[in-house]
Design an enzyme around this catalytic site. Structure first.
Site, PDB file in Angstrom:
ATOM      1  N   ASP A   1     -46.240 -51.768  54.727  1.00 53.76           N
ATOM      2  CA  ASP A   1     -46.943 -50.162  54.543  1.00 53.76           C
ATOM      3  C   ASP A   1     -48.652 -50.630  55.207  1.00 53.76           C
ATOM      4  OD1 ASP A   1     -48.033 -47.693  54.505  1.00 53.76           O
ATOM      5  OD2 ASP A   1     -48.649 -47.802  52.261  1.00 53.76           O
TER       6      ASP A   1
ATOM      7  N   GLY B   1     -50.196 -43.594  40.813  1.00 57.65           N
ATOM      8  CA  GLY B   1     -50.863 -43.277  39.839  1.00 57.65           C
ATOM      9  C   GLY B   1     -52.135 -43.338  40.485  1.00 57.65           C
TER      10      GLY B   1
END
Length: 545
Positions: free
Chosen positions: A136, A27
């Site tokens: 990540d 988002g």
């Protein structure tokens, strides 16, 4: 920052939205601000990503962010998980990402890369110690904050006790930085973060992707079979990067050893080259009005003007309507500052320039109630007043925690303030000033303390406040909770401080100490609604020597 676009929300979870910060796979990320003036990064899940797997992933992100407590990671502030739109708020960390810094200014000098490697190694060690893998780590997820680098975006992070959500045949991470064992879908350990750390520092030192560019397949093939790109890198730094980028996780340098090997690195915050790398010269809007002035947010809809000539022709009835409309549209209880002052030491402002705020927090959990005993259940939003018509709350109040960290709120010292960060009541007027003793002369054992609060610029009418004081540990035990609370008092509407005398104005669950004792006291300020519900708005404290 980017201007808001049509369709962007004006507020998320009670936080006014000021600008756009970026966009991720789940988002949009916005810049928001708390009632106390603290900036937050608001991640809102985009429409359509409400399938069970996406929601499970987002809830895991929230749970993971909530458990991470490190000076090297952006702290979670609050979250909304009960109904769409789902959102997550973390502290806003000013500064460029490592990727932005390298793109704008080129590769970092070797000594700065070494210091960055040392700091991120310590940060990963702290996070791994809390049972969390980042999964990540890359230049875009490292922010060069004024006090050192911070890790952001734990969207695919996973705790050691959390189950895998990604489906079979897919792996999570960024090509070029993800470890070989992740690509092969083998058992993944914290060593995978070390591999990503090596690639991140290689990029900082060269300005090039650690395994080159091109199609994803080519990147993955070079990650599995090729060497990391450290051409032209200072020999010692190149050696450390290679130790991080070993293909076999068993041969990869452990974080503890990496911390030892980089122990001589200079602190980043004091390095002029680091300060130059993180400088953005970007001014953050302090509120929605300033965001409008800066062109980041749209102007609010104009209020309709009263048609006074037409109303005047209608006689007394029209005048009554005009008065009613005027009352409806006039702002309530606000005025221009009159410059009131505190007649005591240590006045504290929640203005960001003052260095400390009544910060925001997270959802869920339990917290002490007004009498000092635990109040359990889900956190609640401020309830609609159901009280006497005069608006005066009862003397006995009930504290309604807005997050699970409220119960742990504790004043540390003058410089640190109160931790952990806890969520303040939405729409709290900005720039709260609190005052408490700040010198030994003010807090002599056996005496008393004056505690004060005011809003610096906005003075709402009929606004009642109370103070909850959490006494030193020595006063806590089976006989008493160590938590005492005052009766509510109205704030002056002229900008002056409202004073409370401790312990004279306070009562506890069992008994209140008759005098101050040695230790640290936490002062939790509350807004008391007419029905007696009280919500956290600020925090302060003092120490008795």
């Amino acid at each position: 920052m980017e201007p808001l676009r049509p369709g962007d929300p004006a507020e998320i979870g009670g936080y006014p939205v000021l600008a756009r910060l970026g966009e991720g796979g789940m988002g949009q990320v916005y810049l928001g601000v708390s009632g106390g003036g603290r900036h937050v990064a608001l991640k809102m899940v985009r429409d359509g990503l409400d399938d069970p797997q996406s929601l499970a992933r987002f809830r895991r992100e929230v749970a993971t962010a909530e458990r991470v407590r490190s000076r090297y990671a952006a702290a979670m502030v609050a979250a909304g998980l009960t109904a769409p739109p789902y959102w997550l708020a973390t502290e806003y960390v000013p500064g460029l990402t490592l990727r932005q810094a390298v793109e704008r200014r080129g590769p970092l000098p070797p000594h700065l890369c070494l210091a960055l490697l040392a700091a991120l190694a310590r940060g990963l060690a702290e996070i791994h110690g809390q049972g969390v893998q980042h999964r990540d780590l890359k230049p875009g997820n490292v922010i060069l904050a004024p006090d050192g680098p911070k890790l952001i975006d734990f969207g695919i992070a996973r705790g050691s006790d959390q189950t895998q959500i990604t489906r079979t045949g897919a792996w999570a991470g960024t090509p070029g930085y993800v470890a070989p064992e992740v690509i092969r879908e083998q058992a993944q350990t914290t060593a995978a973060d070390v591999f990503s750390l090596g690639g991140t520092i290689a990029y900082a030192a060269t300005g090039r992707p650690p395994f080159g560019g091109g199609p994803v397949e080519a990147l993955l093939h070079r990650t599995l079979t090729g060497d990391i790109d450290v051409a032209g890198v200072e020999p010692r730094l190149a050696s450390l990067i290679r130790m991080c980028a070993e293909k076999d996780p068993a041969r990869r340098v452990p974080l503890g050893r990496l911390v030892e090997l980089t122990a001589d690195a200079a602190p980043l915050a004091a390095d002029p080259a680091y300060r130059g790398a993180l400088s953005t010269a970007e001014h953050l809007p302090r509120n929605r009005s300033e965001a409008v002035t800066m062109g980041l947010a749209p102007e609010p809809p104009r209020r309709p003007r009263l048609l006074l000539p037409a109303l005047a022709a209608g006689g007394v009835g029209a005048v009554a309507v005009a008065v009613a409309l005027a009352v409806q549209f006039l702002p309530g209880g606000h005025g221009s500052p009159k410059g009131g002052t505190a007649n005591q030491a240590g006045a504290h402002s929640s203005d960001p320039s003052a260095g400390r705020t009544g910060a925001t927090g997270r959802t869920g959990g339990t917290a002490p109630n007004g009498s000092g005993s635990p109040s359990s259940g889900r956190p609640s939003a401020p309830s609609a007043p159901s009280a006497p018509s005069n608006g005066v709350p009862p003397e006995k109040i009930t504290v309604q925690p807005l997050d699970e960290h409220f119960k742990d709120l504790q004043w540390k010292d003058t410089n640190t303030g109160c931790l952990p960060n806890s969520r303040t009541e939405p729409d709290t007027p900005p720039e709260i000033q609190t005052a408490a003793p700040r010198s030994a002369a003010d807090v002599k054992a056996g005496g008393s303390a004056t505690l004060s609060l005011r809003f610096k610029y906005q003075w709402p009418s009929n606004y009642y406040v109370a103070a909850q004081v959490r006494e030193p540990v020595s006063l806590q035990g089976s006989d008493a909770s160590g938590i005492v609370v005052s009766k509510p008092k109205p704030l002056p509407t002229n900008g002056e401080f409202r004073d409370f005398t401790f312990p004279a104005d306070f009562t506890g669950e069992a008994a209140t100490t008759a005098a101050l004792v040695k230790g640290s006291y936490t002062v939790v300020w509350l807004h008391v609604h007419p029905n007696g519900d009280a919500y956290y708005i600020s925090c302060d404290g003092f120490a008795v020597p």
